[in-house]
Design an enzyme around this catalytic site. Structure first.
Site, PDB file in Angstrom:
ATOM      1  N   LYS A 126      -1.491 -15.956   0.505  1.00 33.38           N
ATOM      2  CA  LYS A 126      -2.071 -14.698   0.062  1.00 33.38           C
ATOM      3  C   LYS A 126      -3.295 -13.991   1.074  1.00 33.38           C
ATOM      4  CE  LYS A 126      -1.580 -11.023  -2.905  1.00 33.38           C
ATOM      5  NZ  LYS A 126      -0.316 -10.604  -4.103  1.00 33.38           N
ATOM      6  N   ASP A 166      -0.345  -5.444  -1.355  1.00 30.32           N
ATOM      7  CA  ASP A 166      -0.507  -5.933  -2.878  1.00 30.32           C
ATOM      8  C   ASP A 166      -1.912  -4.603  -2.433  1.00 30.32           C
ATOM      9  OD1 ASP A 166      -1.278  -8.185  -4.639  1.00 30.32           O
ATOM     10  OD2 ASP A 166      -3.177  -7.302  -4.388  1.00 30.32           O
TER      11      ASP A 166
HETATM   12  P1  NDP Z   1      -2.441  -0.424  -5.615  1.00 32.72           P
HETATM   13  O1  NDP Z   1      -3.080  -0.179  -4.861  1.00 32.72           O
HETATM   14  O2  NDP Z   1      -0.957   0.413  -4.929  1.00 32.72           O
HETATM   15  O3  NDP Z   1      -2.996   0.375  -7.405  1.00 32.72           O
HETATM   16  C1  NDP Z   1      -3.552  -0.594  -7.147  1.00 32.72           C
HETATM   17  C2  NDP Z   1      -4.262   0.633  -8.630  1.00 32.72           C
HETATM   18  O4  NDP Z   1      -5.060  -0.070  -9.623  1.00 32.72           O
HETATM   19  C3  NDP Z   1      -4.694   1.961  -8.790  1.00 32.72           C
HETATM   20  O5  NDP Z   1      -4.405   2.816  -9.283  1.00 32.72           O
HETATM   21  C4  NDP Z   1      -6.186   1.709  -9.211  1.00 32.72           C
HETATM   22  O6  NDP Z   1      -6.877   3.074  -8.947  1.00 32.72           O
HETATM   23  C5  NDP Z   1      -6.299   0.623  -9.754  1.00 32.72           C
HETATM   24  N1  NDP Z   1      -6.939  -0.606  -9.504  1.00 32.72           N
HETATM   25  C6  NDP Z   1      -7.215  -1.657  -9.161  1.00 32.72           C
HETATM   26  N2  NDP Z   1      -8.603  -1.843  -8.352  1.00 32.72           N
HETATM   27  C7  NDP Z   1      -9.025  -2.047  -9.487  1.00 32.72           C
HETATM   28  C8  NDP Z   1     -10.330  -1.737 -10.348  1.00 32.72           C
HETATM   29  N3  NDP Z   1     -11.265  -3.394  -9.669  1.00 32.72           N
HETATM   30  N4  NDP Z   1     -10.275  -1.224 -11.336  1.00 32.72           N
HETATM   31  C9  NDP Z   1      -9.536  -0.299 -12.065  1.00 32.72           C
HETATM   32  N5  NDP Z   1      -8.479  -0.214 -11.890  1.00 32.72           N
HETATM   33  C10 NDP Z   1      -8.382  -0.602 -10.301  1.00 32.72           C
HETATM   34  O7  NDP Z   1      -1.596  -1.724  -5.885  1.00 32.72           O
HETATM   35  P2  NDP Z   1      -0.916  -2.407  -6.177  1.00 32.72           P
HETATM   36  O8  NDP Z   1       0.450  -1.527  -7.799  1.00 32.72           O
HETATM   37  O9  NDP Z   1       0.357  -2.407  -5.996  1.00 32.72           O
HETATM   38  O10 NDP Z   1      -1.306  -3.539  -7.341  1.00 32.72           O
HETATM   39  C11 NDP Z   1      -1.550  -3.757  -8.745  1.00 32.72           C
HETATM   40  C12 NDP Z   1      -1.224  -4.813  -8.987  1.00 32.72           C
HETATM   41  O11 NDP Z   1       0.171  -5.300  -9.017  1.00 32.72           O
HETATM   42  C13 NDP Z   1      -2.279  -6.094  -8.710  1.00 32.72           C
HETATM   43  O12 NDP Z   1      -2.558  -6.798  -9.406  1.00 32.72           O
HETATM   44  C14 NDP Z   1      -1.116  -6.931  -7.644  1.00 32.72           C
HETATM   45  O13 NDP Z   1      -1.686  -7.960  -7.557  1.00 32.72           O
HETATM   46  C15 NDP Z   1      -0.157  -6.778  -8.683  1.00 32.72           C
HETATM   47  N6  NDP Z   1       1.176  -6.868  -7.501  1.00 32.72           N
HETATM   48  C16 NDP Z   1       1.582  -5.979  -6.993  1.00 32.72           C
HETATM   49  C17 NDP Z   1       2.819  -6.433  -6.050  1.00 32.72           C
HETATM   50  C18 NDP Z   1       3.368  -5.371  -5.018  1.00 32.72           C
HETATM   51  O14 NDP Z   1       4.458  -5.406  -4.859  1.00 32.72           O
HETATM   52  N7  NDP Z   1       2.681  -4.654  -5.022  1.00 32.72           N
HETATM   53  C19 NDP Z   1       3.819  -7.375  -6.626  1.00 32.72           C
HETATM   54  C20 NDP Z   1       3.070  -8.188  -7.216  1.00 32.72           C
HETATM   55  C21 NDP Z   1       2.008  -7.853  -8.152  1.00 32.72           C
HETATM   56  P3  NDP Z   1      -8.316   3.001  -8.141  1.00 32.72           P
HETATM   57  O15 NDP Z   1      -7.055   4.199  -6.444  1.00 32.72           O
HETATM   58  O16 NDP Z   1      -9.094   3.857  -8.515  1.00 32.72           O
HETATM   59  O17 NDP Z   1      -8.659   1.860  -7.069  1.00 32.72           O
END
Ligand code: NDP
Length: 446
Positions: A126, A166
């Site tokens: 990662k 991510d």
């Molecule tokens: P994105 O950046 O596309 O979206 C993240 C979302 O989560 C946004 O809505 C963001 O809001 C919110 N968010 C992030 N940090 C915080 C925080 N500290 N508090 C509140 N809201 C938060 O990321 P992904 O959708 O790709 O990833 C989301 C999760 O899924 C993560 O845990 C990632 O590790 C996991 N994941 C992702 C994969 C992928 O293929 N993308 C694969 C496997 C797991 P804001 O815009 O306001 O920050």
């Protein structure tokens, strides 16, 4: 946890001080392993656990770049190459101001087990940076990505380490990263990154895969109780890649997804979230979720600074970030009649929240199983790149379905075999661990 495991864990804590998320991830795995270590003394003899907790390589680097005002900015870049017993390191890059070594280590550690569960030949790693892409111009994001790759390129490769997206890293960032890699190396090495655009080596379904996969995993869990997604009331946290596609899939199976969030607050839309509108605001315009309520013509409300877990649900899909669903939220959801929780994000439920769900008999799918569809489809992207091929959406979706059904069945049967029926956390940890451990034994002390 028996004394042998406690001693190893103590040593891991000592060697990795201040990295609380990493400690949490290690503890969760260790808590599942008592019976395994008892049955397999060869793992202890070969110090498999100690080796698994020590990344094979940890890279930290300076990322200097120039902002639109001509000011030089400095961020810190990370890549933790955790375990390559099963294949090249594989795992995403996170760009978020909260990122530090402990975040990357916890994610890398989880990734090792997750990748093993997919059945694909991929190790775990990662990376990321404390860079915050929010509010930055396209040019700033590009210059940051180029600088990040100018250091990272020497550590990655199709057969070495294959990053993906991510939090904060989507198709746009992967494009800038791939462009710089190609420029520096003078190689069109498609499989060095996954999550690429469709026109230049990407795979259909990769953008949807994590969210779709989490819903498919939840569907398999529901089936064990004779239920389906039809008629379920779904609450999702986040409104990024995973969240939007989870909403999309859940609604296509007959559920109503009524709430989603971002770091500013949450929306409730009792009629069911309009996915096209949400995609337009979040993916095209890169806006805030508050705008969804403004543009939904009075059908939705926005709760600023609210907690999305205050909304009743029968299925919860936490899909934002780690430790976002706490014990108080779990208690409330249990009281409100929650049936299933599948973690779209990595470790979104605290240890206490997980315990509350499990004790209440809620179907609980841990992230390393439930969100493995993303990395599995990344491995399918690598397969297509290696064979210079491009599969149809339908074919790729069928592969994803097979993989998610397979992961569910592996977790369920492993939990049964080790005397923990219905415990997907134990099933995922034990199945992932034994697969990696057996490969490490075969490869000798390296
Ligand atoms: P994105 O950046 O596309 O979206 C993240 C979302 O989560 C946004 O809505 C963001 O809001 C919110 N968010 C992030 N940090 C915080 C925080 N500290 N508090 C509140 N809201 C938060 O990321 P992904 O959708 O790709 O990833 C989301 C999760 O899924 C993560 O845990 C990632 O590790 C996991 N994941 C992702 C994969 C992928 O293929 N993308 C694969 C496997 C797991 P804001 O815009 O306001 O920050």
């Amino acid at each position: 946890m028996d004394q042998h495991l406690l001693d190893i864990r103590e040593d891991v804590f000592h060697r990795n001080q201040g990295e609380s998320e990493f400690h949490q991830a290690v503890t969760e795995v260790f808590e599942s392993l008592n019976t395994v270590i008892g049955k397999h003394p060869e793992y202890a003899d070969a110090a498999i656990l100690q080796r698994m907790c020590e990344p094979e390589r940890q890279i930290i680097f300076r990322v200097p770049w120039t902002d639109d005002e001509g000011k030089v900015q400095i961020n810190r870049g990370f890549r933790v190459e955790f375990n390559s017993a099963l294949g090249p390191y594989k795992g995403g890059l996170r760009f978020h101001p909260s990122v530090y070594l402990g975040t990357v280590k916890f994610l890398g550690f989880e990734q090792v087990f997750k990748n093993a569960l997919t059945g694909m030949p991929i190790g775990g790693g990662k990376g990321g940076s404390d860079f915050d892409p929010r509010g930055r111009s396209e040019g700033e994001v590009m210059r940051f990505c180029q600088s990040f790759m100018t250091e990272l390129y020497r550590h990655i490769g199709e057969y070495t380490d294959v990053p993906a997206g991510d939090i904060g890293v989507g198709g746009r960032e992967i494009g800038f990263l791939f462009g710089q890699y190609k420029r520096i190396t003078n190689r069109y090495e498609s499989a060095v990154l996954t999550g690429k655009g469709m026109g230049w080596g990407g795979s259909l379904l990769r953008p949807e895969a994590t969210g779709y996969g989490a819903v498919l995993f939840a569907q398999e869990m529901l089936k064990t109780r004779g239920a389906t997604f039809d008629g379920q009331r779904v609450v999702v946290s986040g409104s990024g890649n995973v969240a939007i596609n989870a909403i999309d899939k859940a609604q296509s199976l007959g559920a109503t997804a009524v709430a989603a969030s971002d770091s500013g607050g949450y929306i409730v839309d009792e009629a069911g979230i309009d996915v096209a509108l949400l995609r337009q605001i979040k993916e095209v315009e890169r806006g805030r979720i508050s705008e969804y309520a403004e543009r939904r013509g009075g059908k939705a409300k926005y709760v600023e600074n609210g907690c999305v877990w205050d909304v009743d649900a029968t299925v919860a899909l936490p899909s934002a970030t780690q430790n976002e669903l706490e014990a108080k939220d779990a208690k409330r959801l249990v009281e409100a009649g929650i049936v299933a929780v599948a973690e779209g994000a990595n470790m979104p439920c605290t240890a206490d929240a997980t315990a509350i769900f499990q004790e209440a008999g809620v179907l609980f799918g841990p992230g390393k199983a439930a969100n493995a569809g993303g990395v599995a489809t990344s491995a399918l992207e690598m397969q297509q790149n290696a064979s210079r091929d491009s599969w149809s959406f339908g074919h790729t979706e069928r592969r994803l379905e097979e993989i998610m059904i397979g992961i569910h069945s592996t977790c369920a049967t492993t939990a049964d075999r080790y005397g923990k029926p219905g415990n997907y956390v134990a099933g995922a940890n034990i199945a992932g661990f034994t697969k990696v451990a057996d490969a490490m034994l075969a490869l000798g002390v390296i």
